[in-house]
Design a protein around this motif. Sequence first.
Motif, PDB file in Angstrom:
ATOM      1  N   ASP A 291       0.867  -1.186   0.000  1.00 13.57           N
ATOM      2  CA  ASP A 291       0.000   0.000   0.000  1.00 13.57           C
ATOM      3  C   ASP A 291       0.904   1.237   0.000  1.00 13.57           C
ATOM      4  O   ASP A 291       1.577   1.532   0.986  1.00 13.57           O
ATOM      5  N   LEU A 292       0.935   1.958  -1.155  1.00 15.98           N
ATOM      6  CA  LEU A 292       1.837   3.104  -1.316  1.00 15.98           C
ATOM      7  C   LEU A 292       1.120   4.442  -1.153  1.00 15.98           C
ATOM      8  O   LEU A 292       1.590   5.475  -1.629  1.00 15.98           O
ATOM      9  N   LYS A 293      -0.020   4.397  -0.476  1.00 19.77           N
ATOM     10  CA  LYS A 293      -0.797   5.623  -0.300  1.00 19.77           C
ATOM     11  C   LYS A 293       0.030   6.697   0.419  1.00 19.77           C
ATOM     12  O   LYS A 293       0.639   6.436   1.449  1.00 19.77           O
ATOM     13  N   GLY A 294       0.035   7.914  -0.196  1.00 14.96           N
ATOM     14  CA  GLY A 294       0.729   9.052   0.403  1.00 14.96           C
ATOM     15  C   GLY A 294       2.213   9.083   0.148  1.00 14.96           C
ATOM     16  O   GLY A 294       2.910   9.963   0.669  1.00 14.96           O
ATOM     17  N   MET A 295       2.730   8.153  -0.638  1.00 15.50           N
ATOM     18  CA  MET A 295       4.180   8.108  -0.887  1.00 15.50           C
ATOM     19  C   MET A 295       4.495   8.768  -2.233  1.00 15.50           C
ATOM     20  O   MET A 295       3.818   8.505  -3.224  1.00 15.50           O
ATOM     21  N   GLY A 296       5.530   9.599  -2.233  1.00 19.61           N
ATOM     22  CA  GLY A 296       5.948  10.289  -3.452  1.00 19.61           C
ATOM     23  C   GLY A 296       7.085   9.569  -4.124  1.00 19.61           C
ATOM     24  O   GLY A 296       7.490   8.474  -3.693  1.00 19.61           O
ATOM     25  N   PRO A 297       7.620  10.164  -5.199  1.00 19.52           N
ATOM     26  CA  PRO A 297       8.743   9.548  -5.905  1.00 19.52           C
ATOM     27  C   PRO A 297       9.917   9.304  -4.964  1.00 19.52           C
ATOM     28  O   PRO A 297      10.165  10.058  -4.038  1.00 19.52           O
ATOM     29  N   GLY A 298      10.637   8.233  -5.225  1.00 19.61           N
ATOM     30  CA  GLY A 298      11.784   7.868  -4.404  1.00 19.61           C
ATOM     31  C   GLY A 298      11.970   6.362  -4.366  1.00 19.61           C
ATOM     32  O   GLY A 298      11.242   5.609  -5.015  1.00 19.61           O
ATOM     33  N   VAL A 299      12.951   5.978  -3.568  1.00 15.89           N
ATOM     34  CA  VAL A 299      13.249   4.549  -3.402  1.00 15.89           C
ATOM     35  C   VAL A 299      13.018   4.182  -1.937  1.00 15.89           C
ATOM     36  O   VAL A 299      13.553   4.857  -1.038  1.00 15.89           O
ATOM     37  N   TYR A 300      12.249   3.137  -1.710  1.00 18.81           N
ATOM     38  CA  TYR A 300      11.852   2.768  -0.348  1.00 18.81           C
ATOM     39  C   TYR A 300      12.061   1.270  -0.119  1.00 18.81           C
ATOM     40  O   TYR A 300      12.036   0.472  -1.056  1.00 18.81           O
ATOM     41  N   ALA A 301      12.243   0.928   1.147  1.00 18.64           N
ATOM     42  CA  ALA A 301      12.250  -0.483   1.574  1.00 18.64           C
ATOM     43  C   ALA A 301      10.961  -0.714   2.366  1.00 18.64           C
ATOM     44  O   ALA A 301      10.689  -0.014   3.342  1.00 18.64           O
ATOM     45  N   ARG A 302      10.186  -1.681   1.919  1.00 18.71           N
ATOM     46  CA  ARG A 302       8.874  -1.887   2.524  1.00 18.71           C
ATOM     47  C   ARG A 302       8.573  -3.394   2.720  1.00 18.71           C
ATOM     48  O   ARG A 302       9.081  -4.251   2.023  1.00 18.71           O
ATOM     49  N   HIS A 303       7.709  -3.633   3.729  1.00 13.74           N
ATOM     50  CA  HIS A 303       7.172  -4.972   3.961  1.00 13.74           C
ATOM     51  C   HIS A 303       5.838  -5.099   3.224  1.00 13.74           C
ATOM     52  O   HIS A 303       5.113  -4.108   3.069  1.00 13.74           O
ATOM     53  N   THR A 304       5.518  -6.306   2.833  1.00 18.03           N
ATOM     54  CA  THR A 304       4.241  -6.523   2.152  1.00 18.03           C
ATOM     55  C   THR A 304       3.139  -6.823   3.167  1.00 18.03           C
ATOM     56  O   THR A 304       3.387  -7.226   4.299  1.00 18.03           O
ATOM     57  N   TYR A 305       1.909  -6.597   2.721  1.00 21.49           N
ATOM     58  CA  TYR A 305       0.719  -7.062   3.444  1.00 21.49           C
ATOM     59  C   TYR A 305       0.243  -8.329   2.738  1.00 21.49           C
ATOM     60  O   TYR A 305       0.234  -8.392   1.505  1.00 21.49           O
ATOM     61  N   ILE A 306      -0.178  -9.291   3.522  1.00 20.33           N
ATOM     62  CA  ILE A 306      -0.649 -10.560   2.934  1.00 20.33           C
ATOM     63  C   ILE A 306      -2.008 -10.890   3.542  1.00 20.33           C
ATOM     64  O   ILE A 306      -2.147 -10.984   4.764  1.00 20.33           O
ATOM     65  N   ASN A 307      -2.979 -11.029   2.675  1.00 20.64           N
ATOM     66  CA  ASN A 307      -4.314 -11.447   3.111  1.00 20.64           C
ATOM     67  C   ASN A 307      -4.380 -12.982   3.108  1.00 20.64           C
ATOM     68  O   ASN A 307      -4.192 -13.625   2.065  1.00 20.64           O
ATOM     69  N   ILE A 308      -4.654 -13.540   4.290  1.00 23.53           N
ATOM     70  CA  ILE A 308      -4.731 -14.993   4.447  1.00 23.53           C
ATOM     71  C   ILE A 308      -6.167 -15.362   4.801  1.00 23.53           C
ATOM     72  O   ILE A 308      -6.750 -14.791   5.730  1.00 23.53           O
ATOM     73  N   PRO A 309      -6.787 -16.322   4.104  1.00 14.98           N
ATOM     74  CA  PRO A 309      -8.157 -16.743   4.431  1.00 14.98           C
ATOM     75  C   PRO A 309      -8.247 -17.286   5.860  1.00 14.98           C
ATOM     76  O   PRO A 309      -7.269 -17.781   6.432  1.00 14.98           O
ATOM     77  N   VAL A 310      -9.440 -17.193   6.421  1.00 20.66           N
ATOM     78  CA  VAL A 310      -9.684 -17.708   7.774  1.00 20.66           C
ATOM     79  C   VAL A 310      -9.385 -19.207   7.817  1.00 20.66           C
ATOM     80  O   VAL A 310      -9.763 -19.965   6.929  1.00 20.66           O
ATOM     81  N   GLY A 311      -8.712 -19.620   8.865  1.00 21.09           N
ATOM     82  CA  GLY A 311      -8.370 -21.032   9.025  1.00 21.09           C
ATOM     83  C   GLY A 311      -6.932 -21.334   8.681  1.00 21.09           C
ATOM     84  O   GLY A 311      -6.431 -22.424   8.997  1.00 21.09           O
ATOM     85  N   LEU A 312      -6.241 -20.370   8.021  1.00 18.46           N
ATOM     86  CA  LEU A 312      -4.843 -20.577   7.653  1.00 18.46           C
ATOM     87  C   LEU A 312      -3.946 -19.633   8.449  1.00 18.46           C
ATOM     88  O   LEU A 312      -4.357 -18.551   8.870  1.00 18.46           O
ATOM     89  N   THR A 313      -2.715 -20.071   8.641  1.00 16.74           N
ATOM     90  CA  THR A 313      -1.697 -19.264   9.313  1.00 16.74           C
ATOM     91  C   THR A 313      -0.444 -19.266   8.460  1.00 16.74           C
ATOM     92  O   THR A 313      -0.022 -20.319   7.966  1.00 16.74           O
TER      93      THR A 313
END
Length: 316
Positions: free
Chosen positions: A279-301
């Motif tokens: 999710d890059l909301k509010g981020m301008g041009p540049g180089v960044y290090a970021r973690h991802t978001y992962i949507n996992i269905p219910v019942g899984l870990t």
Amino acid sequence: MPSGMPDLGIHKKHSLFLLILLLCFWGCAPEPLETHLLLPVKFTNVPKGMIVTQSRTDKIEIRIKADPRLIQKINDNPIHYPADLYTDLDIDPAGATDSIGPGYYMLPVDKRRIPMDPAITILEISPSYLGVHLEKEITREFKIKVPCSGDPPEGLIALVPAPDPSTVTLSGAESVINGIQALKTRPVDLTQAKESFKKEVPLDLEASRHITSELPIIVVSVQIQEKQVEKSIEHLPIQIRNCPYSARIEPDVMTITVKGPYSIIHNAETLDRIVAFLDLKGMGPGVYARHTYINIPVGLTMTRSDPRVFTVTIEK
């Protein structure tokens, strides 16, 4: 003939008739026969605290002479020889059984104990002695183990069976009881078991005749559960959200490992709902290090992800 006078002719006829019957009976009586019989030995009156674990013979052979009808009667109603252990082994005049210890004994065969008609003549008995081994009878408590055979259907697993009760008391010959390493029930079949169940299972004691159980049948509970399995999902694409500029991610895919019930892990529609994004909301041009978001269905870990950090380049 004057009235009331006995008819002597009639009495003579009756006496002659009876004499003929007696002569016929004596003349028709069958000759005695000789034959051999096998009598099972039944050990009775075992001294208190002892148990018979072995006998040299379990039958005696007798040769008899008797009216064939009496012999047939025995064949129709078999008899046994009662070996009275307490009477034959008790050497204490006071009648105490402390003098009777474990060991091997020779018991004389007493023909007076054979339940035979007095009109039957016993000519010979073989053997004349019975060998018997006595052991001390003891009692011990054992934990119960429940072995299993077969497997549930794929994707299911059986937990360790729970016996009720978990322990049982056995009585028997000292050598046999002390030789038991583990007390088990008969195996419980798990083949095609799709749900938890209870079952009555006998103890596995058939190998020995010298053991008795206070509770020979055990109630066994088996819990059937779905397996928890893991699955690696490779080359999962990384989505970009909420960025008005041109952006790229390095690397643009990742590998994750998820864990959950077998049925969910092996459901393709469920796995298709796994999404990784930045999710890059509010981020301008540049180089960044970021973690991802992962949507996992219910019942899984999720148990692993690689890589964990991504390089994001945003350009105008």
